[in-house]
Design a protein around this motif. Sequence first.
Motif, PDB file in Angstrom:
ATOM      1  N   PRO A  14       0.812  -1.228   0.000  1.00 17.57           N
ATOM      2  CA  PRO A  14       0.000   0.000   0.000  1.00 17.57           C
ATOM      3  C   PRO A  14       0.840   1.270   0.000  1.00 17.57           C
ATOM      4  CG  PRO A  14      -0.807  -1.536   1.646  1.00 17.57           C
ATOM      5  CD  PRO A  14       0.474  -2.085   1.128  1.00 17.57           C
ATOM      6  N   TYR A  15       1.997   1.230   0.636  1.00 15.53           N
ATOM      7  CA  TYR A  15       2.840   2.420   0.704  1.00 15.53           C
ATOM      8  C   TYR A  15       3.523   2.705  -0.626  1.00 15.53           C
ATOM      9  CZ  TYR A  15       2.114   1.518   5.627  1.00 15.53           C
ATOM     10  OH  TYR A  15       1.542   1.278   6.835  1.00 15.53           O
ATOM     11  N   VAL A  16       3.654   1.703  -1.471  1.00 14.20           N
ATOM     12  CA  VAL A  16       4.266   1.879  -2.780  1.00 14.20           C
ATOM     13  C   VAL A  16       3.199   2.112  -3.842  1.00 14.20           C
ATOM     14  CG1 VAL A  16       5.657   0.746  -4.557  1.00 14.20           C
ATOM     15  CG2 VAL A  16       6.250   0.459  -2.143  1.00 14.20           C
ATOM     16  N   THR A  17       2.086   1.422  -3.744  1.00 16.29           N
ATOM     17  CA  THR A  17       1.058   1.468  -4.783  1.00 16.29           C
ATOM     18  C   THR A  17       0.383   2.833  -4.864  1.00 16.29           C
ATOM     19  OG1 THR A  17       0.652  -0.868  -4.415  1.00 16.29           O
ATOM     20  CG2 THR A  17      -1.020   0.331  -5.638  1.00 16.29           C
ATOM     21  N   PHE A  18       0.033   3.426  -3.734  1.00 15.69           N
ATOM     22  CA  PHE A  18      -0.696   4.689  -3.772  1.00 15.69           C
ATOM     23  C   PHE A  18       0.114   5.809  -4.438  1.00 15.69           C
ATOM     24  CE2 PHE A  18      -1.899   8.777  -1.895  1.00 15.69           C
ATOM     25  CZ  PHE A  18      -3.174   8.872  -2.427  1.00 15.69           C
ATOM     26  N   PRO A  19       1.368   6.043  -4.045  1.00 10.54           N
ATOM     27  CA  PRO A  19       2.115   7.113  -4.731  1.00 10.54           C
ATOM     28  C   PRO A  19       2.306   6.843  -6.226  1.00 10.54           C
ATOM     29  CG  PRO A  19       3.222   6.506  -2.710  1.00 10.54           C
ATOM     30  CD  PRO A  19       2.115   5.524  -2.918  1.00 10.54           C
ATOM     31  N   VAL A  20       2.525   5.594  -6.590  1.00  8.33           N
ATOM     32  CA  VAL A  20       2.696   5.274  -8.010  1.00  8.33           C
ATOM     33  C   VAL A  20       1.395   5.550  -8.754  1.00  8.33           C
ATOM     34  CG1 VAL A  20       3.086   3.394  -9.645  1.00  8.33           C
ATOM     35  CG2 VAL A  20       4.558   3.624  -7.636  1.00  8.33           C
ATOM     36  N   ALA A  21       0.275   5.126  -8.212  1.00  7.57           N
ATOM     37  CA  ALA A  21      -1.019   5.362  -8.862  1.00  7.57           C
ATOM     38  C   ALA A  21      -1.319   6.856  -8.945  1.00  7.57           C
ATOM     39  CB  ALA A  21      -2.122   4.646  -8.092  1.00  7.57           C
ATOM     40  N   PHE A  22      -0.951   7.600  -7.924  1.00  7.41           N
ATOM     41  CA  PHE A  22      -1.175   9.043  -7.917  1.00  7.41           C
ATOM     42  C   PHE A  22      -0.371   9.712  -9.033  1.00  7.41           C
ATOM     43  CE2 PHE A  22      -0.332  13.352  -6.409  1.00  7.41           C
ATOM     44  CZ  PHE A  22      -1.625  13.786  -6.176  1.00  7.41           C
ATOM     45  N   VAL A  23       0.889   9.352  -9.159  1.00  7.50           N
ATOM     46  CA  VAL A  23       1.746   9.942 -10.200  1.00  7.50           C
ATOM     47  C   VAL A  23       1.223   9.576 -11.584  1.00  7.50           C
ATOM     48  CG1 VAL A  23       4.058   9.870 -11.218  1.00  7.50           C
ATOM     49  CG2 VAL A  23       3.784  10.098  -8.741  1.00  7.50           C
ATOM     50  N   VAL A  24       0.844   8.320 -11.788  1.00  5.32           N
ATOM     51  CA  VAL A  24       0.311   7.899 -13.081  1.00  5.32           C
ATOM     52  C   VAL A  24      -0.970   8.667 -13.403  1.00  5.32           C
ATOM     53  CG1 VAL A  24      -0.743   5.960 -14.318  1.00  5.32           C
ATOM     54  CG2 VAL A  24       1.391   5.630 -13.058  1.00  5.32           C
ATOM     55  N   GLY A  25      -1.815   8.870 -12.418  1.00  2.00           N
ATOM     56  CA  GLY A  25      -3.062   9.606 -12.644  1.00  2.00           C
ATOM     57  C   GLY A  25      -2.816  11.054 -12.998  1.00  2.00           C
TER      58      GLY A  25
END
Length: 91
Positions: A14-25
């Motif tokens: 969760p700590y890696v997925t959220f920032p990556v998804a945010f940047v991609v969005g």
Amino acid sequence: MWPVLWAALRTYAPYVTFPVAFVVGVVGYHVERGLRGRAPPAEEERSISERREERRLQELAGRDLTEVVSLKDRLEFAPRAALDRNRPEKS
């Protein structure tokens, strides 16, 4: 070694997925906005409720609002009780 790596990935996902998804969005939003360009300004459109209010005011404009139907006359338009059991005057 692999089980330790998978356990660590599962724990910190969760700590890696959220920032990556945010940047991609954010990047996707700006790329799409750049490709589409600015949207033309929408015309001033009245909402459905505003149109309804205007229509109702136009309907009321031609009426005499001092004339009202008496309650005795309105009784005929009331929903009937089941089998007219509760209205002795109709039985």
